[in-house]
Design an enzyme around this catalytic site. Structure first.
Site, short mmCIF file in Angstrom:
data_model
loop_
_atom_site.label_atom_id
_atom_site.label_comp_id
_atom_site.label_asym_id
_atom_site.label_seq_id
_atom_site.Cartn_x
_atom_site.Cartn_y
_atom_site.Cartn_z
N HIS A 41 0.82 -1.21 0.00
CA HIS A 41 0.00 0.00 0.00
C HIS A 41 0.85 1.26 0.00
O HIS A 41 0.57 2.22 -0.70
CB HIS A 41 -0.89 0.01 1.25
N CYS A 85 1.17 -3.53 -22.58
CA CYS A 85 0.61 -2.90 -21.37
C CYS A 85 1.38 -3.26 -20.11
O CYS A 85 0.92 -2.97 -19.01
CB CYS A 85 -0.87 -3.25 -21.22
C1 PEP Z 1 1.90 -7.99 -17.53
O1 PEP Z 1 2.07 -9.14 -17.15
O2 PEP Z 1 2.75 -7.32 -18.11
C2 PEP Z 1 0.62 -7.29 -17.27
C3 PEP Z 1 0.33 -6.14 -17.82
O3 PEP Z 1 -0.24 -7.90 -16.41
P1 PEP Z 1 -0.05 -7.93 -14.81
O4 PEP Z 1 1.07 -7.02 -14.45
O5 PEP Z 1 -1.36 -7.49 -14.24
O6 PEP Z 1 0.25 -9.38 -14.57
#
Ligand code: PEP
Ligand code: MG
Length: 524
Positions: free
Chosen positions: A178, A484
Site C-alpha cells: 500500500h 501494457c
Molecule cells: C503484464 O504481465 O505485463 C501485465 C500487464 O499484467 P499484470 O502485471 O497485471 O500481470
C-alpha cells in the site's frame, strides 16, 4: 557504501537517515487483569480515533487504507487472543504484541506477495496500539529525512510531511505494498529490498529511487554525482509535463498511441482523458476484494470508465486472479502460484464466477468503446472456450431482451507459448503484450524477487526478439498489437520497444508524461 535494492517509486532524496524500527517507550504494568484489559481496550479506542482523524483529510486511496486498519481494529477477533492471555496473567502490551505477532507471522509466511504486503498493515496496527498503551507520541523524523527500516507503516507514511522532501529506504518491503502505491501517486522516492545494511547507520545518505540504490556515508564525489543525476531527473520530469497534453510522436514524427493502465474505476478521477488515447488495460482483479463483486457492481464499475473515456477505447481485462494477486473465495493455495491456476485458467475452472463478469461486460459495452481481453492465454483452446462463453451469455441476454453488445475479444501475450507461436491466434481481435509476465517467464526470474531483479529485464535480447516477432506477426496479419506491461512506461525501455516495432503502449498514469517525453527522444 552503495547498497542495491528495487525501485518502488522513482525519485531522488538526499538527507539524514531516520530509523523506523526504534522500539516504542516502555509500558507501565497495571495492578490487576481487569485494569490491564481496560488499558488495552482504551488503547485500541485511542488508536481508532487517531486513525479516524487521519482519514478525514486523506485522499480516496489513503482513506481506503485507513478504513481497512480501523475495520481490523474494530474486529474483536483480532484482539481476542490478547484478552485471553491477560486473563492468564500477561500484561496488556506483551499480550497484544504476542497476539498480533502470531497473526503477522501467518501473513509473512505466505508465498503470495499480496499477503506478505498486508503484513506491513498488521505491524502498523500492532504498533499503533502499543504506542497508545505506552502513551508514546512517537518522534518526528527531521525535515527531508530518509526513513529506513524493515518496512514502513502506512500511517507513518501519511503522518510524514513529504513537502519538505525525503524518501523511504526499506530493507525488506514490497513494490506491491500500500505504501508503495501511495508513494508512486505522491512522487515520494522509495526503494525496497535493500537487505540488512550496517548496524544503525547514521548521517546523511543518498537515495536513488530511479535506479534503486542507497549510498551510506557518501564521499564528496558521490554527492556530486548524485546531485547531477537528481537534477537531470527533475529536469526530465519538468520537461515531460509539457508533453502531457500533446499526442505522442517520435523525433521523426512517427505517431505512437499512449493509453493508461488502471485498477479501480476511481483511478480515472485523476486523469485528463485528453492526455491519453484511452485505457489500454483495466485490471479487474482489484474489484475482486474481500467479497466477489456481483454483476451490478461490476456493470457500474465498467460503465463508469467507459463513459469517462467517451469514444476512446477502453480495454478491460477479465479477472487475472492468482499469481501474486490472490482473491479470497476464488484463488487456490498453490506451491508455485505464478505457474498455477491463474488468469484465464482459473476463470475457465470457475465458470460460475466468470459468467457473472461476462454478463456485466456485455451489458456495459453499450456505454462506450469497449474491448475485452483475456489474461494468461497459453493455448487456442482457452481463447475459444472463453469466446464461446461470451457467445452463450450474449444469446441469453438477447433472449431476456437485456441491452448488450459483443465487444472485440483479444488476448494478453504474456505466456511464451503465444509469443513463440502466435500463428494459432490469427483469429483474435488484438494482442496486448504483458511484458511483466512475459519477461519473468522467458527469464525464469520472478517479477517480485529482489534477488533475481538483475535477470528480470525486458531489454534482454531474448525478450525483445519475442516482442519484435509478435509486433511483426500483427503487422502481417492486420492484428493490432499493443504493450501494457510496466516496461511501456519506462523511459529506459521505450527506445528498444519502439525499435522492436511497437507503436501502441499502455502505461501507469503517473508515467504518462515521462513516457511521451521518452518517445519524443527516439528517432524511429
Ligand atoms: C503484464 O504481465 O505485463 C501485465 C500487464 O499484467 P499484470 O502485471 O497485471 O500481470
Ligand atoms: Mg500479467
Amino acid at each position: 557504501m552503495r547498497i542495491e535494492g528495487i525501485p518502488a517509486s522513482a525519485g531522488y532524496a538526499e538527507g539524514p537517515l531516520f530509523d523506523l524500527d526504534r522500539p516504542p517507550a516502555a509500558y507501565r504494568c497495571k495492578a490487576t487483569a481487569a485494569e490491564e484489559k481496560a488499558a488495552l481496550k482504551a488503547a485500541i479506542a485511542r488508536a481508532v480515533s487517531r486513525l479516524t482523524s487521519l482519514a478525514e483529510p486523506a485522499d480516496a486511496d489513503a482513506a481506503g487504507i485507513l478504513e481497512f486498519h480501523i475495520a481490523m481494529l474494530e474486529d474483536d477477533a483480532l484482539g481476542g487472543p490478547a484478552f485471553v492471555s491477560i486473563d492468564s496473567g500477561q500484561p496488556a502490551d506483551a499480550a497484544w504484541r504476542a497476539a498480533l505477532d502470531a497473526e503477522i507471522a501467518g501473513y509473512e509466511a505466505s508465498d503470495q506477495d499480496y499477503f506478505r504486503a498486508r503484513a506491513a498493515d498488521l505491524r502498523d496496527i500492532r504498533d499503533q496500539v502499543l504506542r497508545a498503551l505506552s502513551e508514546d507520541g512517537g518522534i518526528d523524523a527531521p525535515a527531508g529525512a530518509i526513513l529506513y527500516g524493515m518496512d514502513i507503516a502506512p500511517t507513518r507514511f501519511l503522518e510524514t510531511d513529504w513537502s519538505r522532501g525525503g524518501g523511504i529506504a526499506l530493507k525488506a518491503g514490497s513494490s506491491a505494498s500500500h505504501v508503495a502505491m501511495l508513494a508512486r501517486s505522491r512522487g515520494v522516492p522509495m526503494v525496497v529490498g535493500l537487505g540488512v545494511f550496517g548496524d544503525d547507520p547514521t548521517g546523511v545518505a543518498l537515495l536513488d529511487a530511479e535506479h534503486g540504490d542507497i549510498v551510506l556515508s557518501p564521499s564528496p564525489a558521490d554527492v556530486e554525482a548524485f546531485r547531477e543525476s537528481s537534477s537531470s531527473f527533475a529536469a526530465r520530469q519538468g520537461k515531460a509535463q509539457t508533453f502531457l497534453t500533446q499526442p505522442a510522436a517520435t523525433k521523426a514524427g512517427t505517431p505512437v498511441r499512449v493509453q493508461v493502465n488502471i485498477a479501480y474505476p476511481s483511478d480515472v478521477g485523476g486523469i485528463d482523458i485528453a492526455s491519453c488515447d484511452g485505457v489500454g488495460l483495466m485490471r479487474t482483479e482489484f474489484l475482486f476484494g474481500k467479497a466477489l463483486p456481483d454483476e451490478e457492481t461490476q456493470f457500474h464499475a465498467y460503465r463508469k470508465v467507459l463513459e469517462w473515456a467517451g469514444d476512446k477505447p477502453v480495454t478491460i481485462r477479465t479477472v487475472d486472479a492468482g499469481g501474486d494477486k490472490p482473491v479470497p473465495g476464488f484463488t487456490v493455495e498453490e506451491t508455485n502460484p505464478f505457474l498455477g491456476l491463474r488468469g484465464i485458467r482459473l476463470s475457465l475452472a470457475r465458470r460460475d464466477i466468470f459468467r457473472v463478469q461476462i454478463r456485466a461486460l456485455l451489458r456495459a459495452a453499450v456505454h462506450g468503446n469497449l474491448k475485452v481481453m483475456f489474461p494468461m492465454i497459453a493455448t487456442t483452446e482457452e481463447y475459444s472456450q472463453a469466446a464461446t462463453l461470451f457467445a452463450e451469455e450474449q444469446a441469453a441476454l438477447a433472449t431476456r431482451g437485456v441491452a448488450h453488445k459483443l465487444p472485440p475479444l483479444g488476448i494478453m501475450v504474456e505466456v511464451p507459448s503465444v509469443a513463440i507461436a502466435p500463428e494459432a491466434f490469427a483469429n483474435v481481435a488484438f494482442f496486448s503484450i504483458g511484458s511483466n509476465d512475459l519477461t519473468q517467464y522467458v527469464m525464469a526470474a520472478a517479477r517480485d524477487n529482489a534477488a533475481v531483479a538483475n535477470l528480470n529485464s525486458v531489454r534482454h535480447p531474448a525478450v525483445l526478439r519475442l516482442i519484435a516477432s509478435v509486433a511483426a506477426f500483427g503487422q502481417q496479419h492486420g492484428i493490432p498489437v499493443s504493450l501494457c506491461g510496466d516496461a511501456g512506461g519506462d523511459p529506459a525501455a521505450i527506445p528498444a520497444l519502439l525499435e522492436a516495432g511497437l507503436r501502441d503502449l499502455s502505461v501507469a498514469p503517473a508515467q504518462l508524461a515521462m513516457a511521451k517525453a521518452a518517445i519524443a527522444d527516439v528517432s524511429v
